[in-house]
Design a protein around this motif. Structure first.
Motif, PDB file in Angstrom:
ATOM      1  N   ILE A   1      -9.946  14.148   4.941  1.00  0.00           N
ATOM      2  CA  ILE A   1      -9.984  13.392   3.693  1.00  0.00           C
ATOM      3  C   ILE A   1      -8.651  12.661   3.613  1.00  0.00           C
ATOM      4  O   ILE A   1      -7.619  13.256   3.302  1.00  0.00           O
ATOM      5  N   LEU A   2      -8.657  11.405   3.924  1.00  0.00           N
ATOM      6  CA  LEU A   2      -7.417  10.675   4.146  1.00  0.00           C
ATOM      7  C   LEU A   2      -7.336   9.417   3.294  1.00  0.00           C
ATOM      8  O   LEU A   2      -8.345   8.780   2.997  1.00  0.00           O
ATOM      9  N   THR A   3      -6.121   9.076   2.934  1.00  0.00           N
ATOM     10  CA  THR A   3      -5.857   7.792   2.307  1.00  0.00           C
ATOM     11  C   THR A   3      -5.459   6.790   3.382  1.00  0.00           C
ATOM     12  O   THR A   3      -4.624   7.105   4.238  1.00  0.00           O
TER      13      THR A   3
ATOM     14  N   VAL B   1      -2.988  -1.891  -7.939  1.00  0.00           N
ATOM     15  CA  VAL B   1      -2.585  -2.228  -6.573  1.00  0.00           C
ATOM     16  C   VAL B   1      -2.289  -0.913  -5.862  1.00  0.00           C
ATOM     17  O   VAL B   1      -1.495  -0.100  -6.351  1.00  0.00           O
ATOM     18  N   GLU B   2      -2.940  -0.689  -4.720  1.00  0.00           N
ATOM     19  CA  GLU B   2      -2.785   0.579  -4.023  1.00  0.00           C
ATOM     20  C   GLU B   2      -1.385   0.722  -3.442  1.00  0.00           C
ATOM     21  O   GLU B   2      -0.755  -0.240  -3.024  1.00  0.00           O
ATOM     22  N   GLY B   3      -0.924   1.984  -3.418  1.00  0.00           N
ATOM     23  CA  GLY B   3       0.387   2.271  -2.879  1.00  0.00           C
ATOM     24  C   GLY B   3       0.350   3.430  -1.902  1.00  0.00           C
ATOM     25  O   GLY B   3      -0.684   4.068  -1.693  1.00  0.00           O
ATOM     26  N   ASP B   4       1.485   3.737  -1.315  1.00  0.00           N
ATOM     27  CA  ASP B   4       1.633   4.856  -0.383  1.00  0.00           C
ATOM     28  C   ASP B   4       2.793   5.722  -0.873  1.00  0.00           C
ATOM     29  O   ASP B   4       3.681   5.248  -1.579  1.00  0.00           O
ATOM     30  N   GLY B   5       2.758   7.009  -0.494  1.00  0.00           N
ATOM     31  CA  GLY B   5       3.808   7.905  -0.956  1.00  0.00           C
ATOM     32  C   GLY B   5       3.760   8.124  -2.447  1.00  0.00           C
ATOM     33  O   GLY B   5       4.785   8.092  -3.135  1.00  0.00           O
ATOM     34  N   THR B   6       2.552   8.367  -2.975  1.00  0.00           N
ATOM     35  CA  THR B   6       2.355   8.404  -4.419  1.00  0.00           C
ATOM     36  C   THR B   6       2.552   9.780  -5.045  1.00  0.00           C
ATOM     37  O   THR B   6       2.280   9.956  -6.234  1.00  0.00           O
ATOM     38  N   HIS B   7       3.019  10.784  -4.281  1.00  0.00           N
ATOM     39  CA  HIS B   7       3.330  12.106  -4.825  1.00  0.00           C
ATOM     40  C   HIS B   7       4.687  12.563  -4.294  1.00  0.00           C
ATOM     41  O   HIS B   7       5.152  12.103  -3.249  1.00  0.00           O
ATOM     42  N   TRP B   8       5.305  13.503  -4.980  1.00  0.00           N
ATOM     43  CA  TRP B   8       6.629  13.973  -4.568  1.00  0.00           C
ATOM     44  C   TRP B   8       6.607  14.633  -3.200  1.00  0.00           C
ATOM     45  O   TRP B   8       7.622  14.655  -2.506  1.00  0.00           O
ATOM     46  N   TYR B   9       5.423  15.180  -2.788  1.00  0.00           N
ATOM     47  CA  TYR B   9       5.323  15.866  -1.501  1.00  0.00           C
ATOM     48  C   TYR B   9       4.789  14.964  -0.389  1.00  0.00           C
ATOM     49  O   TYR B   9       4.494  15.425   0.707  1.00  0.00           O
ATOM     50  N   SER B  10       4.638  13.683  -0.651  1.00  0.00           N
ATOM     51  CA  SER B  10       4.097  12.768   0.355  1.00  0.00           C
ATOM     52  C   SER B  10       5.055  12.634   1.539  1.00  0.00           C
ATOM     53  O   SER B  10       6.281  12.668   1.379  1.00  0.00           O
ATOM     54  N   LEU B  11       4.465  12.487   2.736  1.00  0.00           N
ATOM     55  CA  LEU B  11       5.271  12.313   3.938  1.00  0.00           C
ATOM     56  C   LEU B  11       5.922  10.937   3.989  1.00  0.00           C
ATOM     57  O   LEU B  11       6.991  10.758   4.575  1.00  0.00           O
ATOM     58  N   ASN B  12       5.254   9.933   3.402  1.00  0.00           N
ATOM     59  CA  ASN B  12       5.746   8.562   3.480  1.00  0.00           C
ATOM     60  C   ASN B  12       6.533   8.193   2.223  1.00  0.00           C
ATOM     61  O   ASN B  12       6.287   8.743   1.135  1.00  0.00           O
ATOM     62  N   PRO B  13       7.480   7.266   2.328  1.00  0.00           N
ATOM     63  CA  PRO B  13       8.225   6.828   1.144  1.00  0.00           C
ATOM     64  C   PRO B  13       7.320   6.064   0.184  1.00  0.00           C
ATOM     65  O   PRO B  13       6.274   5.524   0.574  1.00  0.00           O
TER      66      PRO B  13
ATOM     67  N   GLY C   1      -9.887  20.944  -1.561  1.00  0.00           N
ATOM     68  CA  GLY C   1     -11.091  21.777  -1.511  1.00  0.00           C
ATOM     69  C   GLY C   1     -11.823  21.675  -0.195  1.00  0.00           C
ATOM     70  O   GLY C   1     -12.675  22.506   0.115  1.00  0.00           O
ATOM     71  N   ALA C   2     -11.541  20.662   0.614  1.00  0.00           N
ATOM     72  CA  ALA C   2     -12.179  20.497   1.933  1.00  0.00           C
ATOM     73  C   ALA C   2     -11.179  19.858   2.861  1.00  0.00           C
ATOM     74  O   ALA C   2     -10.206  19.242   2.444  1.00  0.00           O
ATOM     75  N   SER C   3     -11.432  20.017   4.165  1.00  0.00           N
ATOM     76  CA  SER C   3     -10.572  19.441   5.197  1.00  0.00           C
ATOM     77  C   SER C   3      -9.170  20.023   5.100  1.00  0.00           C
ATOM     78  O   SER C   3      -8.985  21.148   4.674  1.00  0.00           O
ATOM     79  N   THR C   4      -8.169  19.260   5.514  1.00  0.00           N
ATOM     80  CA  THR C   4      -6.804  19.767   5.579  1.00  0.00           C
ATOM     81  C   THR C   4      -5.850  18.790   4.931  1.00  0.00           C
ATOM     82  O   THR C   4      -6.137  17.609   4.782  1.00  0.00           O
ATOM     83  N   GLY C   5      -4.688  19.292   4.575  1.00  0.00           N
ATOM     84  CA  GLY C   5      -3.639  18.437   4.038  1.00  0.00           C
ATOM     85  C   GLY C   5      -2.320  18.812   4.688  1.00  0.00           C
ATOM     86  O   GLY C   5      -2.093  19.975   5.035  1.00  0.00           O
ATOM     87  N   VAL C   6      -1.428  17.856   4.855  1.00  0.00           N
ATOM     88  CA  VAL C   6      -0.108  18.105   5.417  1.00  0.00           C
ATOM     89  C   VAL C   6       0.909  17.592   4.420  1.00  0.00           C
ATOM     90  O   VAL C   6       0.838  16.443   3.987  1.00  0.00           O
ATOM     91  N   TYR C   7       1.828  18.445   4.054  1.00  0.00           N
ATOM     92  CA  TYR C   7       2.814  18.081   3.027  1.00  0.00           C
ATOM     93  C   TYR C   7       4.212  18.363   3.527  1.00  0.00           C
ATOM     94  O   TYR C   7       4.450  19.290   4.310  1.00  0.00           O
ATOM     95  N   ALA C   8       5.162  17.576   3.033  1.00  0.00           N
ATOM     96  CA  ALA C   8       6.559  17.763   3.416  1.00  0.00           C
ATOM     97  C   ALA C   8       7.300  18.501   2.304  1.00  0.00           C
ATOM     98  O   ALA C   8       6.998  18.320   1.145  1.00  0.00           O
TER      99      ALA C   8
END
Length: 276
Positions: A139-141, A229-241, A269-276
């Motif tokens: 489940i990816l953005t 407008v879509e963005g990246d790094g939208t949470h404090w634990y996101s890998l990207n800035p 709830g499904a698949s996997t997530g990777v957090y920094a």
């Protein structure tokens, strides 16, 4: 926008056109059919609102979509469309071509749980061009990105299992400069506002100025009409800035700061997530 037509003879039998044509076929395309041995035929045209057009990647083979001038924005789905699931065993390619001097900005999401589902987006009209996005499963953005020119291609391959597929939001236009407005009166900090203009397609990295005990935990970007407008790094634990790709008009950026003592992570709830 023209979405196709239906042809029925005098006895109510459907007459198939010699080629299926709709808005994705280009402005100069025409619909033809062979006149049956009947007194008359009834031709009914179908149109869809220009505010919500979309194209789909074919199950197999290659489909070319010629983007009309001024069509902005639109969406791209797997063959299941807006609400259906992607077909099993798909291996199709969608070629996008915009008017000269235009380019694409796109981003969205992918949802597939198996190891053999692949969405690949190329910066050109074939799979020899450089890859802009390439994923296997989860489940990816799909973070927003811009193409270098007026052509792009998407290939979607699925396994023998039915999956939810993907959704991409796409806009198209020419490179031009636009204003960035930063909302500063928020609890917990502000953003560096020295970058006040940018060219469409440029990646804007946000520099937070958190107050003591706070951390940047997301942001909202909207265009002059209030559209997100879509963005990246939208949470404090996101890998990207924290970043976004400048659209084809002015934007307003609003940061969100959270007290460090109140931070948390939602386990997917499904698949996997990777957090920094």
């Amino acid at each position: 926008l023209f979405e196709g037509l239906s042809i029925v003879d005098a006895k109510g039998n459907r007459v198939e056109p010699t080629q299926n044509v709709n808005w994705t076929s280009g402005a100069t395309s025409t619909v033809t059919f062979t006149m049956p041995e009947t007194d008359y035929v009834t031709v009914t045209s179908r149109f869809v609102p220009a505010t919500a057009p979309y194209a789909t990647v074919p199950v197999v083979g290659v489909k070319t979509v010629n983007i009309p001038e001024g069509l902005n924005p639109f969406r791209i789905y797997d063959d299941g469309g807006e609400t259906g699931k992607a077909s099993k065993g798909a291996n199709g390619t969608l070629l996008l071509k915009a008017p000269e001097d235009n380019f694409f900005i796109m981003g969205g999401s992918v949802k597939s749980a198996m190891y053999y589902d692949f969405l690949t987006i190329y910066d050109g009209n074939n799979n020899t061009a450089s890859k802009l996005w390439d994923n296997a499963y989860g489940i990816l953005t799909v973070p927003p990105f811009a193409t270098s020119g007026n052509e792009a291609s998407l290939t979607y391959i699925t396994s023998e299992y039915e999956e939810d597929g993907f959704k991409l939001n796409v806009s198209v236009g020419t490179r031009s400069s636009h204003r960035i407005t930063y909302v500063g009166n928020v609890v917990g900090g502000s953003l560096d506002d020295s970058k006040k203009t940018a060219n469409s397609g440029e990646t804007i990295t946000l520099i937070p100025r958190p107050a003591e005990g706070y951390i940047l935990d997301g942001f909202e970007v909207v265009d002059k009409n209030g559209n997100p407008v879509e963005g990246d790094g939208t949470h404090w634990y996101s890998l990207n800035p924290a970043s976004f790709v400048m659209p084809f008009e002015d934007v307003t950026v609003t940061p969100k700061f959270t007290a460090i003592k109140d931070l948390y992570i939602n386990i997917p709830g499904a698949s996997t997530g990777v957090y920094a």
